[in-house]
Design a protein around this motif. Structure first.
Motif, short mmCIF file in Angstrom:
data_model
loop_
_atom_site.label_atom_id
_atom_site.label_comp_id
_atom_site.label_asym_id
_atom_site.label_seq_id
_atom_site.Cartn_x
_atom_site.Cartn_y
_atom_site.Cartn_z
N ARG A 63 0.84 -1.21 0.00
CA ARG A 63 0.00 0.00 0.00
C ARG A 63 0.87 1.25 0.00
N ARG A 73 2.32 1.75 -3.47
CA ARG A 73 1.33 2.28 -4.42
C ARG A 73 0.97 3.73 -4.13
N GLU A 112 -0.77 4.74 -1.48
CA GLU A 112 -2.01 4.85 -0.73
C GLU A 112 -1.77 5.38 0.69
#
Length: 405
Positions: A235, A238, A240
């Protein structure tokens, strides 16, 4: 799940140890670690050797696990021979040990007692997720001989728990502490994690205050480490979630030490605080001070007399080895004298008792003097011949240890 265990020397099917390792048995405290590799779900930050029901595959089950672990306890007795080794500490970790019935944990504990004898006053701990126990379960544990429980609280804020993929409600950990006390547990630990992405100073303060108010006699607080291969790492990669900030982590550590100290806790290892000598985790102290222990379970590590070994990772392979009458060890290594001294420095310098100046290598004495001048070591302890970390030294412990190793 592929093995990521380190390479090492092969282990005989019998698990036998060298005469030099066996010769020093009994000179140090001896303990057991029991790994229970099961979880209901996988937390996003966790890279421990754990398995959900969907990951187990054929050949392994929670139902049969206690019987398999008992077989390894019996193997330990055969390997270690007739040496008198009363067990001073036992720690059930995971995973979530309390996913097994309390009677199953009790049977493993009884096997250790039957084969080795549990020393009077021994510390017997199990980890538990707050939602994995209830009053009846805790009462059964206490009746089977457990006298310490460690709950994974992590945070008191729901949005922080969500990032960590923890599924208990924020108030459940405090309730579990009360239930443990009511069941007769005198010693209770709460584990906290700081610097989770999205956690604020106020969130961390609230977690500390909630942990203190719950009434444990021990608190462990660890900076979140983003491990490769975890859902959390993916995460962050990415975009996020942000990567944890080192400066924020240092501020959170200082806040932890301040609030815990005000509440009557004293640090005794960089990440651990206790309200008394009796509340300190004796099992971890066995690790940190060079004791011997046998690790039961898939992926568990052991150390006896300078020999260290580690078991195969998957529960099915682990069960198969023991069913065949073979050691479940994957590989092992013999630690040299230099290796053991480096590990001793790494571990003892993190303790409030510190490391003896007399044992410092001549080649790093200049670095030691610099650490003292930089305020990383306590002056009064230094005068007494010990290297003991100051609060600032604790913040920089890893870097200092690298300089001195």
């Amino acid at each position: 799940m592929p093995s990521t265990l380190p390479d090492g020397d092969p282990v005989p099917a019998s698990g036998e140890l060298s005469e030099s390792a066996l010769a020093v048995l009994g000179e140090r405290p001896f303990g057991f670690y029991v790994h229970v590799p099961f979880c209901v779900t996988r937390c996003g930050y966790c890279d421990f050797n754990t398995y959900t029901a969907s990951e187990l595959g054929p050949g392994a089950s929670q139902r049969d696990y206690a019987d398999t672990a008992v077989e390894e306890v019996r193997l330990a007795r055969r390997v270690l021979g007739e040496a008198d080794l009363p067990v001073s500490t036992i720690f059930f970790g995971g995973g979530t040990p309390t996913l097994l019935p309390a009677d199953d944990l009790g049977r493993i504990l009884a096997a250790i007692d039957a084969e080795f004898g549990i020393a009077p006053g021994a510390e017997v701990t199990t980890e538990a997720n707050p939602e994995s126990v209830d009053p009846a379960y805790l009462e059964t544990l206490r009746s089977r001989g457990f006298n310490r429980v460690s709950f994974g609280m992590q945070s008191a804020r729901e949005h922080v728990l969500k990032v960590l993929d923890r599924h208990h409600t924020p108030g459940r950990a405090a309730q579990a502490v009360r239930e443990a006390h009511e069941a007769g547990f005198e010693h209770v630990n709460l584990d906290l994690i700081y610097s989770t992405p999205g956690e604020s100073d106020d969130d961390w303060r609230a977690s500390l205050e909630a942990a203190i108010a719950a009434g444990p006699d021990h608190v462990s607080a660890y900076a979140l480490i983003v491990e490769e291969g975890t859902r959390l790492a993916a995460r962050i990669k990415r975009g996020e979630l942000p990567m944890p900030d080192d400066d924020a982590a240092a501020d959170r550590y200082l806040m932890a030490d301040e609030l815990l100290s005000q509440a009557g806790f004293t640090w005794y290892e960089v990440s651990n605080w206790a309200t008394s000598q009796e509340a300190r985790c004796a099992h971890n102290l066995l690790y940190w001070t060079g004791g011997d222990w046998w690790g039961v379970g898939p992926g568990a590590h052991s150390h006896v007399g300078g020999t260290r070994w580690w078991n195969v990772k998957h529960p099915a392979a682990y069960a198969r080895r023991l069913a065949e009458g073979s050691s479940p060890a994957h590989a092992r290594e013999e630690l040299s004298g230099d290796d053991r001294e480096v590990e001793r420095l790494m571990l003892e310098l993190r303790l409030d008792t510190g490391y003896p100046l007399a044992d410092v290598k001549p080649s790093v004495r200049t670095a030691v003097a610099s650490a003292l001048g930089d305020g990383l070591l306590e002056t009064e302890a230094f005068k007494r011949g010990r290297m003991v970390l100051t609060l600032r030294g604790r913040l920089l412990a890893d870097a200092l240890i690298r300089d001195l190793a």
